[in-house]
Structure formats: C-alpha cells, structure tokens
Design a protein around this motif. Structure first.
Motif, PDB file in Angstrom:
ATOM      1  N   ASN A  87       0.815  -1.208   0.000  1.00  0.00           N
ATOM      2  CA  ASN A  87       0.000   0.000   0.000  1.00  0.00           C
ATOM      3  C   ASN A  87       0.852   1.262   0.000  1.00  0.00           C
ATOM      4  O   ASN A  87       0.449   2.285  -0.580  1.00  0.00           O
ATOM      5  CB  ASN A  87      -0.940   0.001   1.205  1.00  0.00           C
ATOM      6  N   LEU A  88       2.031   1.216   0.598  1.00  0.00           N
ATOM      7  CA  LEU A  88       2.932   2.362   0.553  1.00  0.00           C
ATOM      8  C   LEU A  88       3.409   2.606  -0.874  1.00  0.00           C
ATOM      9  O   LEU A  88       3.442   3.757  -1.347  1.00  0.00           O
ATOM     10  CB  LEU A  88       4.125   2.131   1.480  1.00  0.00           C
ATOM     11  N   ILE A  89       3.770   1.540  -1.573  1.00  0.00           N
ATOM     12  CA  ILE A  89       4.169   1.665  -2.980  1.00  0.00           C
ATOM     13  C   ILE A  89       3.013   2.217  -3.813  1.00  0.00           C
ATOM     14  O   ILE A  89       3.202   3.096  -4.674  1.00  0.00           O
ATOM     15  CB  ILE A  89       4.636   0.309  -3.531  1.00  0.00           C
ATOM     16  N   SER A  90       1.802   1.732  -3.548  1.00  0.00           N
ATOM     17  CA  SER A  90       0.631   2.215  -4.288  1.00  0.00           C
ATOM     18  C   SER A  90       0.413   3.701  -4.043  1.00  0.00           C
ATOM     19  O   SER A  90       0.133   4.461  -4.984  1.00  0.00           O
ATOM     20  CB  SER A  90      -0.619   1.429  -3.873  1.00  0.00           C
ATOM     21  N   ALA A  91       0.534   4.130  -2.791  1.00  0.00           N
ATOM     22  CA  ALA A  91       0.348   5.550  -2.471  1.00  0.00           C
ATOM     23  C   ALA A  91       1.385   6.416  -3.183  1.00  0.00           C
ATOM     24  O   ALA A  91       1.067   7.495  -3.705  1.00  0.00           O
ATOM     25  CB  ALA A  91       0.427   5.754  -0.954  1.00  0.00           C
ATOM     26  N   ILE A  92       2.629   5.941  -3.219  1.00  0.00           N
ATOM     27  CA  ILE A  92       3.700   6.687  -3.904  1.00  0.00           C
ATOM     28  C   ILE A  92       3.384   6.806  -5.392  1.00  0.00           C
ATOM     29  O   ILE A  92       3.557   7.879  -5.995  1.00  0.00           O
ATOM     30  CB  ILE A  92       5.053   5.990  -3.678  1.00  0.00           C
ATOM     31  N   ASN A 123      -7.286   7.520  -0.687  1.00  0.00           N
ATOM     32  CA  ASN A 123      -7.657   7.512   0.726  1.00  0.00           C
ATOM     33  C   ASN A 123      -7.809   6.087   1.245  1.00  0.00           C
ATOM     34  O   ASN A 123      -7.395   5.768   2.369  1.00  0.00           O
ATOM     35  CB  ASN A 123      -8.964   8.279   0.916  1.00  0.00           C
ATOM     36  N   LEU A 124      -8.379   5.204   0.428  1.00  0.00           N
ATOM     37  CA  LEU A 124      -8.497   3.804   0.804  1.00  0.00           C
ATOM     38  C   LEU A 124      -7.121   3.167   0.965  1.00  0.00           C
ATOM     39  O   LEU A 124      -6.891   2.374   1.888  1.00  0.00           O
ATOM     40  CB  LEU A 124      -9.305   3.057  -0.259  1.00  0.00           C
ATOM     41  N   THR A 125      -6.191   3.531   0.085  1.00  0.00           N
ATOM     42  CA  THR A 125      -4.830   3.002   0.174  1.00  0.00           C
ATOM     43  C   THR A 125      -4.158   3.424   1.475  1.00  0.00           C
ATOM     44  O   THR A 125      -3.490   2.622   2.138  1.00  0.00           O
ATOM     45  CB  THR A 125      -4.000   3.493  -1.029  1.00  0.00           C
ATOM     46  N   VAL A 126      -4.355   4.680   1.867  1.00  0.00           N
ATOM     47  CA  VAL A 126      -3.778   5.175   3.126  1.00  0.00           C
ATOM     48  C   VAL A 126      -4.393   4.444   4.320  1.00  0.00           C
ATOM     49  O   VAL A 126      -3.675   4.018   5.244  1.00  0.00           O
ATOM     50  CB  VAL A 126      -3.992   6.695   3.242  1.00  0.00           C
ATOM     51  N   ALA A 127      -5.720   4.284   4.320  1.00  0.00           N
ATOM     52  CA  ALA A 127      -6.384   3.578   5.411  1.00  0.00           C
ATOM     53  C   ALA A 127      -5.890   2.132   5.500  1.00  0.00           C
ATOM     54  O   ALA A 127      -5.625   1.622   6.601  1.00  0.00           O
ATOM     55  CB  ALA A 127      -7.901   3.612   5.214  1.00  0.00           C
ATOM     56  N   ASP A 128      -5.748   1.473   4.354  1.00  0.00           N
ATOM     57  CA  ASP A 128      -5.268   0.087   4.341  1.00  0.00           C
ATOM     58  C   ASP A 128      -3.830  -0.012   4.844  1.00  0.00           C
ATOM     59  O   ASP A 128      -3.455  -0.999   5.482  1.00  0.00           O
ATOM     60  CB  ASP A 128      -5.368  -0.492   2.933  1.00  0.00           C
ATOM     61  N   MET A 129      -3.030   1.004   4.548  1.00  0.00           N
ATOM     62  CA  MET A 129      -1.647   1.004   5.025  1.00  0.00           C
ATOM     63  C   MET A 129      -1.614   1.072   6.548  1.00  0.00           C
ATOM     64  O   MET A 129      -0.829   0.379   7.203  1.00  0.00           O
ATOM     65  CB  MET A 129      -0.883   2.180   4.413  1.00  0.00           C
ATOM     66  N   ASN A 136     -14.916   3.766   3.378  1.00  0.00           N
ATOM     67  CA  ASN A 136     -14.409   4.298   2.115  1.00  0.00           C
ATOM     68  C   ASN A 136     -14.882   3.450   0.929  1.00  0.00           C
ATOM     69  O   ASN A 136     -15.224   3.987  -0.135  1.00  0.00           O
ATOM     70  CB  ASN A 136     -12.884   4.344   2.146  1.00  0.00           C
ATOM     71  N   ILE A 137     -14.912   2.138   1.106  1.00  0.00           N
ATOM     72  CA  ILE A 137     -15.410   1.256   0.046  1.00  0.00           C
ATOM     73  C   ILE A 137     -16.882   1.551  -0.240  1.00  0.00           C
ATOM     74  O   ILE A 137     -17.313   1.574  -1.401  1.00  0.00           O
ATOM     75  CB  ILE A 137     -15.210  -0.219   0.440  1.00  0.00           C
ATOM     76  N   ALA A 138     -17.670   1.793   0.823  1.00  0.00           N
ATOM     77  CA  ALA A 138     -19.084   2.124   0.637  1.00  0.00           C
ATOM     78  C   ALA A 138     -19.243   3.451  -0.095  1.00  0.00           C
ATOM     79  O   ALA A 138     -20.095   3.589  -0.983  1.00  0.00           O
ATOM     80  CB  ALA A 138     -19.795   2.178   1.995  1.00  0.00           C
ATOM     81  N   VAL A 139     -18.405   4.437   0.239  1.00  0.00           N
ATOM     82  CA  VAL A 139     -18.470   5.742  -0.426  1.00  0.00           C
ATOM     83  C   VAL A 139     -18.067   5.607  -1.895  1.00  0.00           C
ATOM     84  O   VAL A 139     -18.654   6.243  -2.780  1.00  0.00           O
ATOM     85  CB  VAL A 139     -17.569   6.755   0.307  1.00  0.00           C
ATOM     86  N   VAL A 188     -13.909  16.952   1.041  1.00  0.00           N
ATOM     87  CA  VAL A 188     -14.865  16.958   2.151  1.00  0.00           C
ATOM     88  C   VAL A 188     -15.374  15.545   2.421  1.00  0.00           C
ATOM     89  O   VAL A 188     -15.531  15.132   3.583  1.00  0.00           O
ATOM     90  CB  VAL A 188     -16.040  17.911   1.835  1.00  0.00           C
ATOM     91  N   THR A 189     -15.622  14.791   1.361  1.00  0.00           N
ATOM     92  CA  THR A 189     -16.083  13.404   1.507  1.00  0.00           C
ATOM     93  C   THR A 189     -15.049  12.554   2.227  1.00  0.00           C
ATOM     94  O   THR A 189     -15.384  11.749   3.113  1.00  0.00           O
ATOM     95  CB  THR A 189     -16.393  12.793   0.132  1.00  0.00           C
ATOM     96  N   ILE A 190     -13.784  12.721   1.867  1.00  0.00           N
ATOM     97  CA  ILE A 190     -12.708  11.969   2.519  1.00  0.00           C
ATOM     98  C   ILE A 190     -12.644  12.302   4.006  1.00  0.00           C
ATOM     99  O   ILE A 190     -12.513  11.412   4.860  1.00  0.00           O
ATOM    100  CB  ILE A 190     -11.362  12.267   1.829  1.00  0.00           C
ATOM    101  N   ALA A 191     -12.759  13.601   4.325  1.00  0.00           N
ATOM    102  CA  ALA A 191     -12.776  14.000   5.741  1.00  0.00           C
ATOM    103  C   ALA A 191     -13.976  13.384   6.454  1.00  0.00           C
ATOM    104  O   ALA A 191     -13.867  12.920   7.601  1.00  0.00           O
ATOM    105  CB  ALA A 191     -12.811  15.526   5.855  1.00  0.00           C
ATOM    106  N   GLY A 192     -15.126  13.355   5.765  1.00  0.00           N
ATOM    107  CA  GLY A 192     -16.320  12.758   6.359  1.00  0.00           C
ATOM    108  C   GLY A 192     -16.154  11.270   6.629  1.00  0.00           C
ATOM    109  O   GLY A 192     -16.691  10.751   7.628  1.00  0.00           O
TER     110      GLY A 192
END
Length: 299
Positions: free
Chosen positions: A26-31, A50-56, A104-107, A132-136
């Motif tokens: 996930n770190l490689i994916s985020a980069i 955002n999903l990648t960061v949460a998964d990391m 995040n998957i639901a959003v 805003v959605t990501i913050a929510g």
C-alpha cells in the motif's frame, strides 16, 4: 498453554509477514498515485488513494494487535505487558482503521453509482467535494469507533459494542449492494449506452472498483460472521476453545488481508498503474546497477 511453541512461532511469523506485505504494497501504491498525475485523471481516484492510506494503517497496526491478542492465550510464548493507556489505545484503534477502510469502500460504491446513473452531473462535481467526503469518511469511522469503545468499556453488556460494529458493517454492506445493483440494472437496461472515451474509462473504472469491493468483502465477511457466532456461545459449543481460537486467528488474518488485495487488483486492471509500477522498479534497478558499478576504492 493452549498452543505449542512451534505453533506459536508460526502464527507470529505469518502475522508479521502479512502485515509487512500490507504496509509495503500500500505504501508503494500511495507513492505511485502521488507521483503519477495520469493515475489521478478521474477524481474518484482520490477516494482510492484515501483507501490506500487507510489500508496502510490497517497493516501497520494489525500485527501489533494480533500479537497482543495472541499473547492473552499464550503467555508462555509471548509476554506483552502494556500500560492501561496503551490498552485503551489498542481497543480504540482496532475497529477504527478497518471501519475507515470499509466506509471508504461504501463511499466509492456510491460515487460509482452516481457516475453511472448521472454521468453528466458527476462530471460537474468539484474537487473540493471529494476532499470533504474523505474527511467525512474519517470522521464517521471515528464516531463509530469511539461509540464502540465506550460501549465496550462502560456498557452493561460486553456484546453491546459488537452489535454496534455489526450493525454499522451491515449498513455499509447494504449501501454497497444497493449501489452496485443499481449499476448492474443501469448497464442492462440503459437505453442509450455511451461509447466515447470518457464513458468507457468510467465504465472500466467502475468494473475495477466493483471487483476490488467483491474481493475485499469475501475476505472480510467470514470474520464478521464468526465474530457474531462467537458472541453467541451456544453457536460454537461443538468446537473446543483451542479450535475456536485457531479459527479466530485465521479469520482475523484473512480480515486484515483484505487490505492487501486492492493494489493487486489495480495492477491487473489498470494499465497506467501497471506501467507506473514497472517503471518504478526499472528506475530502482538502474540506480542499484549504477551503485554496483562504482569501484570499491571510490566508496
């Protein structure tokens, strides 16, 4: 002691391997998402980042949690003495990151439904709406995790927090099912399908994220079902405590591994992601080759 030393070491090695793999991938994916603008042409990719960061974060925390959980039943193999403050943090963080990932998957499913049913309106959505959605997503997951923690710590019944966690997960699952069912109906019953480039890219992205969602849920649902059955003591009375714990550990590892499959799906389904990944490793290989060509006396 419920487990032998060899079995305990095996469990620890497996959890460590899985967690390191989750963080690394996930770190490689985020980069790649941050460095390559071509991967961010669709604004929905901000939700994917955002999903990648949460998964990391799931991967970084899961080994610590699993090790702590394992030590409760095998103190002769693993001894971890934590302060009361750290125990509180663990109990709060355990549902937080996975719930953020699921939310995040639901959003993402809602975003894909809107892009499919109202494609022209979807293109008019501003970038700040996604921020805003990501913050929510993080705020909502924090609220549910906090409520679950309070119920677990101060509730009259220990199972109350499980009911809250399971109810929220079912709500996310309902949103995902309704969203992708609507997309399927639109694909099958659409009177005027669009064949231009933008529509084809959106359709392909929707299919990719749908595959990612299905794979994640298939790895997540067994743990959710087992947790519910585990809370009903009579449901698993035919299994010994050791057998239940083995099954619980296995499903918890599978539960955390759902954070590992997303980058694999991206690599298979998104050509731009695959090219960026190959280019990253090629550049890294060239740098290593240049370092290897330097004479030892020059170092």
């Amino acid at each position: 002691m419920l487990f032998s030393s060899s079995e305990g070491i095996t469990w620890i090695a497996v959890t460590l391997t899985v967690c390191v793999a989750i963080v690394t991938v996930n770190l490689i994916s985020a980069i790649l998402f941050v460095k390559n603008r071509s991967l961010r042409t669709a604004r929905a990719m901000y939700l994917v980042i955002n999903l990648t960061v949460a998964d990391m974060f799931v991967g970084g925390f899961s080994h610590f949690f699993l090790l702590r959980y394992f030590s409760l039943y095998s103190r002769d193999i693993v001894k971890i003495n934590l302060s009361q403050e750290l125990k509180v943090i663990i109990n709060f963080l355990f549902p937080w990151f996975p719930l953020t990932s699921l939310t995040n998957i639901a959003v993402i499913s809602l975003d894909r439904m809107h892009a499919t049913i109202r494609p022209f309106r979807h293109r008019l959505i501003k970038k700040w709406v996604y921020w805003v959605t990501i913050a929510g997503v993080w705020v909502l997951a924090t609220m549910v995790s906090t409520a679950s923690f309070i119920l677990r710590r101060y509730g009259k019944e220990w199972s109350y927090h499980l009911y809250l966690w399971q109810s929220y997960c079912c709500l996310c699952l309902f949103v995902i099912c309704v969203s992708y069912s609507s997309i399927v109906v639109k694909f099958l019953c659409g009177a005027h399908p669009q064949h231009h480039g933008a529509a084809n890219r959106q359709r392909k992205l929707t299919v990719t994220l749908f595959i990612m969602t299905i794979v994640s849920l298939l790895m997540w649902l067994p743990h959710a079902v087992f947790t519910f059955l585990f809370s009903q003591s009579s449901a698993l009375k035919f299994f010994s405590l050791q057998e239940r714990l083995r099954l619980d550990f296995s499903l918890k590892i599978l539960y955390f591994m759902n954070s590992l499959v997303n980058p694999i799906v991206y690599t298979i389904r998104i050509p731009e992601f695959r090219k960026a990944l190959l280019l990253l490793f090629k550049c890294q290989g060239r740098q290593n080759a240049r370092v290897g060509d330097i004479p030892l006396h020059a170092l």
